[in-house]
Design a protein around this motif. Structure first.
Motif, PDB file in Angstrom:
ATOM      1  N   MET A   1       0.831  -1.194   0.000  1.00  0.00           N
ATOM      2  CA  MET A   1       0.000   0.000   0.000  1.00  0.00           C
ATOM      3  C   MET A   1       0.865   1.243   0.000  1.00  0.00           C
ATOM      4  O   MET A   1       2.031   1.213   0.375  1.00  0.00           O
ATOM      5  N   CYS A   2       0.254   2.307  -0.454  1.00  0.00           N
ATOM      6  CA  CYS A   2       0.947   3.586  -0.481  1.00  0.00           C
ATOM      7  C   CYS A   2       1.402   3.941   0.934  1.00  0.00           C
ATOM      8  O   CYS A   2       0.610   3.880   1.870  1.00  0.00           O
ATOM      9  N   GLN A   3       2.659   4.319   1.070  1.00  0.00           N
ATOM     10  CA  GLN A   3       3.200   4.642   2.386  1.00  0.00           C
ATOM     11  C   GLN A   3       2.895   6.083   2.795  1.00  0.00           C
ATOM     12  O   GLN A   3       3.451   6.596   3.762  1.00  0.00           O
ATOM     13  N   SER A   4       2.003   6.732   2.058  1.00  0.00           N
ATOM     14  CA  SER A   4       1.562   8.069   2.429  1.00  0.00           C
ATOM     15  C   SER A   4       0.083   8.079   2.798  1.00  0.00           C
ATOM     16  O   SER A   4      -0.298   8.675   3.801  1.00  0.00           O
ATOM     17  N   CYS A   5      -0.750   7.393   1.986  1.00  0.00           N
ATOM     18  CA  CYS A   5      -2.194   7.473   2.215  1.00  0.00           C
ATOM     19  C   CYS A   5      -2.855   6.119   2.458  1.00  0.00           C
ATOM     20  O   CYS A   5      -4.035   6.081   2.797  1.00  0.00           O
ATOM     21  N   GLY A   6      -2.125   5.029   2.291  1.00  0.00           N
ATOM     22  CA  GLY A   6      -2.697   3.720   2.587  1.00  0.00           C
ATOM     23  C   GLY A   6      -3.472   3.088   1.455  1.00  0.00           C
ATOM     24  O   GLY A   6      -4.016   2.003   1.589  1.00  0.00           O
TER      25      GLY A   6
ATOM     26  N   TYR B   1       4.708   4.681  -3.172  1.00  0.00           N
ATOM     27  CA  TYR B   1       3.643   5.681  -3.114  1.00  0.00           C
ATOM     28  C   TYR B   1       2.725   5.602  -4.331  1.00  0.00           C
ATOM     29  O   TYR B   1       3.131   5.180  -5.410  1.00  0.00           O
ATOM     30  N   CYS B   2       1.503   6.067  -4.143  1.00  0.00           N
ATOM     31  CA  CYS B   2       0.516   6.048  -5.225  1.00  0.00           C
ATOM     32  C   CYS B   2       0.579   7.348  -6.016  1.00  0.00           C
ATOM     33  O   CYS B   2       1.218   8.315  -5.606  1.00  0.00           O
ATOM     34  N   ASN B   3      -0.133   7.369  -7.128  1.00  0.00           N
ATOM     35  CA  ASN B   3      -0.072   8.541  -8.008  1.00  0.00           C
ATOM     36  C   ASN B   3      -0.866   9.736  -7.481  1.00  0.00           C
ATOM     37  O   ASN B   3      -0.742  10.832  -8.001  1.00  0.00           O
ATOM     38  N   LEU B   4      -1.672   9.516  -6.454  1.00  0.00           N
ATOM     39  CA  LEU B   4      -2.331  10.652  -5.800  1.00  0.00           C
ATOM     40  C   LEU B   4      -1.326  11.445  -4.973  1.00  0.00           C
ATOM     41  O   LEU B   4      -1.433  12.660  -4.833  1.00  0.00           O
ATOM     42  N   CYS B   5      -0.396  10.729  -4.376  1.00  0.00           N
ATOM     43  CA  CYS B   5       0.533  11.323  -3.420  1.00  0.00           C
ATOM     44  C   CYS B   5       1.855  11.707  -4.053  1.00  0.00           C
ATOM     45  O   CYS B   5       2.535  12.614  -3.563  1.00  0.00           O
ATOM     46  N   TYR B   6       2.238  10.991  -5.090  1.00  0.00           N
ATOM     47  CA  TYR B   6       3.625  11.047  -5.519  1.00  0.00           C
ATOM     48  C   TYR B   6       3.700  10.932  -7.038  1.00  0.00           C
ATOM     49  O   TYR B   6       3.218   9.961  -7.624  1.00  0.00           O
TER      50      TYR B   6
END
Ligand SMILES: [Zn+2]
Length: 86
Positions: free
Chosen positions: A5-10, A30-35
């Motif tokens: 999972m994304c290590q910023s938003c889960g 990280y996911c593309n929403l966060c990074y």
């Protein structure tokens, strides 16, 4: 093994949601929403902000509310919020 999972938003990470490094390679954390392109899209966000953003994003993906809540509950424990800043 835990699901990635994304290590910023889960957010669960897969080929569609993964963010990108500066060289265009997929981010492992990280996911593309966060990074995107090697940078956080919201560098000043707090864990609480990301919980809210992550929750909204999951709800838009039609996750049931209780599941989305469970997913974002762990946000403050994720790596982004627990590594000393450089
Ligand atoms: Zn994320």
């Amino acid at each position: 093994m835990a699901r990635q999972m994304c290590q910023s938003c889960g957010m669960p990470l897969n080929d569609k949601t993964r963010g990108t490094e500066a060289d265009g390679s997929p981010s492992l954390k990280y996911c593309n929403l966060c990074y995107q392109n090697g940078k956080f899209t919201q560098p000043n966000a707090t864990a609480a902000d990301m919980q809210r953003i992550g929750y909204e994003a999951l709800r838009q993906k039609h996750w049931p509310g209780f599941l989305a809540k469970m997913a974002v509950n762990g946000v403050p424990k994720l790596e982004r919020w627990n590594t000393p800043t450089k």
